[in-house]
Design an enzyme around this catalytic site. Structure first.
Site, short mmCIF file in Angstrom:
data_model
loop_
_atom_site.label_atom_id
_atom_site.label_comp_id
_atom_site.label_asym_id
_atom_site.label_seq_id
_atom_site.Cartn_x
_atom_site.Cartn_y
_atom_site.Cartn_z
CD GLU A 59 -2.97 -0.84 -0.12
OE1 GLU A 59 -3.06 0.27 -0.66
OE2 GLU A 59 -3.56 -1.85 -0.56
CE1 TYR B 3 -7.03 3.70 -1.61
CE2 TYR B 3 -4.74 3.49 -0.96
CZ TYR B 3 -5.80 3.08 -1.73
OH TYR B 3 -5.65 2.03 -2.59
CG ASP C 201 -8.03 4.39 -5.66
OD1 ASP C 201 -9.22 4.32 -6.06
OD2 ASP C 201 -7.16 3.60 -6.04
#
Ligand code: SF4
Length: 401
Positions: free
Chosen positions: A59, A141, A159
């Site tokens: 990520e 996020y 996103d």
């Protein structure tokens, strides 16, 4: 989803089965993802190990960087640092080296800092969205993505891909990245992932955006949720989302110095005041106020005050981009005196900036592996091209003799 829209704002006010049958939508999407999920290394690693570290690293790497560029670095990084505890032991330099070429290095400094923090506190992985968010470098996020995948927490991710898919599904025709909409998209995504497997549903929407509902020419005929899509019905895919106003580009002109003394190369450590690439090891570079056209002289502006035992050679210009900066670099080869002991701290005073910089000397043969940023690696490329050309010329002159 019912929508109230006026000239100033657009509010997504409630989930509505009239516009989007959430249960059917979820079922269609899940069935499609089960068959079409790409076997990306981090997904395979997670299924095999159930180790949150493999998700966390992916990520962070996928922020700002495309999948194709991430894959090789991700695999070598995990071979080198299979746990956050092992990464915590790395020096700052080693940490940067392990991710070189990916850019935006601050995110990896944060990952390093978070690993050190967890290790020092003898802690395990955070167990929830809130706990992940307490770590350096983890925002909404990333916390949502990791917590939903690793702990099955119902937190939706938003996103650019998710924004595009939602805008099209609902035919919103708005600038999706504006905070007002982002907030409402998060509410929608939280609702979507509130049942079933949150991690898979989050990834399914992103996968749909990456592979089917692409920015230009979405493949609506292959889309598993086309029945739910208002844009398809209204043929308004191209209007969703609305384009962002163009970011103002800033032109920067830099002069770079590749300082070579025999088999040694002189590099500098950029400090916190550096405009770009703070903390990296690289070539000395200075912002130039000179016009962008190629210089007529082969000598840099500082040469008039330079020592006589130093020679200069202009190398080919190159360009590079960092965020909104369009950078043009004029590199010079600076040949320092071979007879001088290279272990001494070497300083150059550049007349244009009045700066004194400390040069760290390293073996020339190690330059490639020492440089982390492409801004520096491009200068090295020009140096290598020049050196191999002059070598060839010397050999052919010798042959003629
Ligand atoms: S039908 Fe087309 S526009 Fe709508 S979500 Fe699917 S790919 Fe995107």
């Amino acid at each position: 989803v019912a929508l109230e829209q006026n000239s100033h704002s657009c509010h997504i006010v409630a989930m509505s089965s009239e516009t989007l049958n959430i249960n059917k939508f979820r079922a269609n999407l899940t069935a499609w993802y089960a068959k079409n999920e790409r076997p990306l290394p981090w997904r395979l690693m997670w299924k095999k190990t159930k180790d949150p570290w493999v998700v966390w690293v992916s990520e962070i790497m996928l922020q700002q960087t495309v999948i194709k560029a991430v894959i090789p670095v991700y695999e070598s990084f995990l071979r080198r640092y299979p746990s956050f505890q092992s990464f915590a032991k790395a020096t700052n330099e080693e940490a940067r080296q392990a991710v070189r070429g990916l850019g935006y290095y601050r995110r990896f400094d944060m990952l390093h800092r978070a690993s050190i923090q967890l290790t020092a506190a003898k802690r395990k992985f955070p167990g929830s969205f809130d706990e992940w968010k307490e770590l350096p470098g983890i925002g909404d996020y990333t916390a949502s993505a990791i917590a939903s995948i690793t702990a099955g927490e119902s937190c939706g991710v938003v996103d650019g891909n998710v924004e595009r898919v939602l805008c099209r599904l609902l035919d919103l025709r708005v600038i999706a990245s504006e905070p007002l909409y982002k907030k409402q998209f998060r509410v929608l995504m939280n609702e979507l992932v509130s049942s079933g497997h949150p991690g898979e549903l989050n990834q399914a929407v992103m996968e749909l955006g990456q592979t089917i509902c692409t920015p230009t020419s979405p493949s609506c005929t292959l889309c598993p949720v086309s029945k739910h899509c208002k844009s398809k019905k209204n043929s308004s895919q191209a209007l969703n989302p609305m384009a962002k106003p163009k970011q103002q580009v800033i032109d920067v002109s830099l002069t770079a110095y590749c300082i070579v003394a025999g088999d040694q190369i002189g590099l500098i450590r950029r400090d916190e005041n550096s405009r770009f690439l703070k903390g990296t090891l690289g070539f000395p570079m200075f912002e130039s106020t000179l016009p962008l056209a190629a210089p007529k002289t082969k000598r840099p502006p500082s040469q008039s005050k330079a020592k006589k035992d130093v020679g200069y050679q202009a190398l080919s210009e190159y360009r590079h981009a960092i965020t909104k900066h369009r950078i043009r670099v004029r590199p010079f080869l600076v040949e320092a005196d071979h007879s001088k002991p290279v272990t001494l701290k070497f300083t150059l005073k550049f007349a244009t900036s009045q700066k004194t910089i400390a040069i760290e000397w390293h073996p020339l043969s190690k330059t490639e592996e020492l440089l982390v940023s492409n801004l520096d690696r491009k200068a090295l490329k020009q140096l290598n091209i020049y050196q191999s050309t002059t070598k060839k010329q010397t050999i052919s002159n010798q042959t003629r003799l």
